[in-house]
Design an enzyme around this catalytic site. Structure first.
Site, short mmCIF file in Angstrom:
data_model
loop_
_atom_site.label_atom_id
_atom_site.label_comp_id
_atom_site.label_asym_id
_atom_site.label_seq_id
_atom_site.Cartn_x
_atom_site.Cartn_y
_atom_site.Cartn_z
N ARG A 55 0.85 -1.19 0.00
CA ARG A 55 0.00 0.00 0.00
C ARG A 55 0.89 1.25 0.00
NH1 ARG A 55 -1.80 0.81 4.44
NH2 ARG A 55 -1.26 -1.05 5.63
N TYR A 57 -1.61 -3.08 -6.96
CA TYR A 57 -1.34 -3.93 -5.80
C TYR A 57 -2.39 -3.82 -4.69
CZ TYR A 57 1.43 -6.86 -2.78
OH TYR A 57 1.85 -7.92 -2.02
N LYS A 78 -9.41 -1.74 1.96
CA LYS A 78 -9.09 -0.61 2.84
C LYS A 78 -9.86 0.64 2.40
CE LYS A 78 -6.02 -3.19 4.95
NZ LYS A 78 -6.33 -3.78 6.25
N HIS A 125 -10.65 -1.92 11.84
CA HIS A 125 -9.57 -2.79 11.37
C HIS A 125 -9.41 -3.91 12.40
CE1 HIS A 125 -5.08 -2.97 9.93
NE2 HIS A 125 -5.82 -3.84 9.29
N SER A 160 -0.88 -3.74 11.46
CA SER A 160 -0.38 -4.72 10.48
C SER A 160 0.85 -5.41 11.05
CB SER A 160 -0.02 -4.02 9.17
OG SER A 160 -1.13 -3.28 8.70
N CYS A 171 1.10 -7.90 13.25
CA CYS A 171 1.06 -8.33 14.65
C CYS A 171 0.31 -9.65 14.79
CB CYS A 171 0.41 -7.27 15.52
SG CYS A 171 1.45 -5.83 15.78
N ASN A 206 -3.35 -14.89 12.13
CA ASN A 206 -3.03 -16.06 12.97
C ASN A 206 -4.00 -16.19 14.14
OD1 ASN A 206 -0.84 -16.37 11.34
ND2 ASN A 206 0.69 -15.73 12.85
N ASP A 247 -9.63 -9.34 9.26
CA ASP A 247 -9.05 -8.01 9.01
C ASP A 247 -9.99 -6.85 9.29
OD1 ASP A 247 -6.79 -6.49 8.12
OD2 ASP A 247 -7.78 -6.14 6.21
N ARG A 306 1.87 -12.13 -0.55
CA ARG A 306 0.51 -12.39 -0.05
C ARG A 306 -0.10 -13.66 -0.63
NH1 ARG A 306 -1.82 -8.31 3.48
NH2 ARG A 306 -0.23 -6.70 3.56
N ASN A 337 -2.01 -18.24 23.02
CA ASN A 337 -2.79 -17.02 23.27
C ASN A 337 -4.24 -17.34 23.66
OD1 ASN A 337 -0.56 -15.47 22.73
ND2 ASN A 337 -1.09 -15.15 20.57
C1 OXD Z 1 -2.85 -4.38 6.15
C2 OXD Z 1 -3.50 -5.45 5.38
O1 OXD Z 1 -1.84 -3.82 5.70
O2 OXD Z 1 -4.48 -6.02 5.87
O3 OXD Z 1 -3.34 -4.09 7.24
O4 OXD Z 1 -3.08 -5.72 4.24
MN MN Z 2 -5.18 -5.11 7.64
#
Ligand code: OXD
Ligand code: MN
Length: 594
Positions: A79, A207, A216, A236, A258, A260, A264, A285, A377, A504
């Site tokens: 991005r 992209y 986004k 988000h 992003s 973190c 997962n 997301d 990705r 976690n």
């Molecule tokens: C980000 C994504 O950058 O989800 O947060 O791609």
């Molecule tokens: Mn994201």
């Protein structure tokens, strides 16, 4: 190639759409216009065309059936935040944390670039729904694009095609997205948002978040604006369901910046000692959340697929993701093995000999460059996810019991903390931060504030956004409890104190137990902490000392932290609600710092 049936049907039922498309055709002058219907036949046809045009490389049909590799232009791999603009008539509406351009100027510049930009190309009309079909949360978007790669990704990431035109009917209420890759030149690249027009114009990039305008651009930047106007939240956040062995499921929405581990966490596999527990993914997301008639907060995932970061994804970090990318996945900028399978750093398997890097160049293990691009990705349909929630298509969404804010902090922030109340919870979200890594900045431990993980994605003034969050309280009869977590705290030697990943779930369980009044806790100066023995540690390999250190609240660290938080609010300016300053001063007083 134009599907005349769809075109005729749409022209008859929605003149707003047909007129807008006609105007954009007049501007961009494509050779042909293809209205996408979202059918399997169309999907097959477009994959074939993309392969013939060398936009996609088919992967090994035995080991990766239905999978393709795309190599993007090396100047176009992430991005472009510096080229992303919020174009509101009033600069203050965008606020100091967004790039701003006057709408007239943005339209004029972009019109110049778009003029004739699709000559010799096809314009695809991509109708899509964000949110479950027939959901009161759902919104329709139409993206006009000259990129077949974008169309195929949109087919995975959204509910795309005739279904969206049916949902739209004769309404004028749809996001108008115009996208052209142009010549993929960073000098002619801009991603402009016009919230007052419910429109996005994106030029010069093919992209991810720059080009898949549903993600986004619409689902966060434009939707956050709509949410403020209409009294809901576009965030988000991942959404997960945590199911106990007795079958009770509670839903958690969680915001992390992003990189973190949101994907997962959203599809976490519990460790063996948590037999009978399950985590179900509603979203990885983005969450759209509204107050339900029962006064609780309800959430849907507007998307239908995952656009996940490949490097670091392994059978250890995310076994469900490894399973879901086995088929029907588009990979972007990963490395390719000689037998046309995929590979990336942190995949947990040795790189085979004879690999090609993300630019298609032969790559050797002793290379000082990564084989896969660090932001490479996978785009994969949510129905590939073995942990997919059975409620993912539920029109009402799922009721949110807890909101979690997290960041990457080597110090200061404890493993888990519950807020004293809603306003304190908003404060925790508003002051969220993540430490930059040495690779990115050359300086370790610099905290980049990223309120609610929305800094790059909020379509309006951050201070007004905080006020909107605070204001939600009056709408919520039963607000979710708010928590902060930090999986990334380190000891003096720089080792992680908490094992993370599947472990976690212990923190998630404590959170749900708190919501249900089942876990003990005590107040600290900065929030409510687990009482001794309330965190389920059966079968985990962690020393008492490490756990204590992971949980520690150190007044000296918090003194620095609160100063930095104040500094950040000063940068945002006077739109920051006074209530948040009150929260900070209360924390200061609690720490007896003054
Ligand atoms: C980000 C994504 O950058 O989800 O947060 O791609
Ligand atoms: Mn994201």
């Amino acid at each position: 190639m134009t599907d005349m049936r769809v075109l005729r049907k749409t022209a008859a039922t929605n003149h707003f759409l047909s007129e807008w498309v006609a105007q954009m055709v007049h501007l961009t002058k494509p050779d042909q216009v293809v209205w996408c219907d979202g059918s399997e036949t169309e999907r097959q046809r477009l994959f074939k065309q993309a392969v013939a045009a060398r936009v996609l490389i088919p992967l090994n049909s035995a080991t990766r059936p239905g999978c393709y590799l795309h190599r993007s232009n090396p100047n176009d791999v992430a991005r472009s935040e510096d080229l992303t603009f919020i174009c509101t008539p009033n600069r203050d509406d965008a606020g100091p944390t967004n790039n701003w351009m006057a709408p007239d100027e943005a339209y004029q510049r972009l019109r110049g670039w778009f003029d004739g930009s699709m000559r010799g190309r096809t314009m695809y009309v991509v109708p899509y729904i964000l949110g479950p079909i027939d959901s009161p949360f759902a919104r329709v978007g139409i993206e006009l694009t000259d990129s077949v790669y974008v169309v195929l990704n949109m087919g995975i990431m959204t509910r795309m095609g005739t279904v969206a035109l049916d949902a739209l009917g004769s309404s004028d209420d749809f996001n108008r997205g115009l996208h052209s890759t142009l010549d993929c030149d960073p000098q002619r690249r801009l991603i402009c948002h016009f919230p007052q027009d419910n429109a996005v114009w994106s030029a010069g990039s093919g992209y991810g978040g720059n080009a898949l305008l549903s993600k986004k651009c619409f689902a966060l930047r434009i939707a956050s604006w709509l949410g403020r106007k209409e009294g809901w939240l576009a965030e988000h956040m991942l959404i997960l369901g945590l199911q106990s062995p007795s079958g009770e499921t509670s839903y958690i929405a969680a915001a992390f910046p992003s990189a973190c581990g949101k994907t997962n966490l959203s599809m976490l596999t519990p460790p063996p000692s948590f037999r009978g527990w399950r985590v179900f993914t509603v979203g990885d997301d983005i969450a759209w959340m509204r107050v339900g008639p029962d006064g609780r907060l309800w959430a849907v995932n507007p998307e239908a697929g995952y656009f996940g970061v490949a490097p670091g994804t392994s059978a250890h970090s995310n076994p469900n993701a490894m399973k879901m990318v086995e088929r029907d996945t588009i990979f972007t900028n990963v490395a390719m093995t000689p037998d046309r399978d995929v590979w990336w750093e942190g995949m947990g398997v040795e790189a085979p000999a004879g690999i090609f890097d993300w630019q298609g160049r032969p790559w050797r293990k002793d290379s000082d460059q990564p084989a896969a691009h660090p932001n490479s990705r996978f785009t994969t349909p949510m129905h590939n996810n073995p942990a997919l929630s059975p409620r993912v298509d539920s029109p009402q969404g799922v009721p949110i019991s807890a909101i979690v804010f997290g960041g990457r902090r080597a110090s200061t922030a404890p493993l888990v903390l519950e807020s004293f109340d809603w306003a304190h919870g908003v404060y925790l979200g508003a002051t969220m931060g993540s430490e930059t890594t040495a690779a990115a900045t050359g300086k370790v431990g610099i905290v980049r504030r990223d309120p609610m993980a929305m800094l790059p994605f909020c379509g309006y003034n951050m201070g007004d956004y905080f006020a909107h969050w605070l204001g939600m309280q009056s709408r919520l009869k039963h607000p979710p409890k708010v928590f902060m977590v930090n999986w990334f705290r380190k000891d003096r030697e720089g080792r992680f104190l908490w094992p993370g990943y599947g472990e976690n779930i212990r923190v998630l369980k404590w959170i749900v137990d708190r919501v249900n009044g089942r876990a003990g806790a005590h107040d600290s100066a900065v929030g409510v902490m687990p009482a001794e023995g309330s965190l389920d540690l059966t079968g985990i390999d962690i020393s008492n000392d490490s756990l204590k250190e992971a949980m520690a609240v150190k007044p000296q660290e918090w003194a620095v932290e609160l100063d930095l938080q104040e500094e950040f609010f000063t940068k945002i300016g006077e739109t920051v609600p006074a209530e948040l300053d009150v929260q900070r001063e209360a924390l200061r007083a609690g720490l007896e710092l003054d």
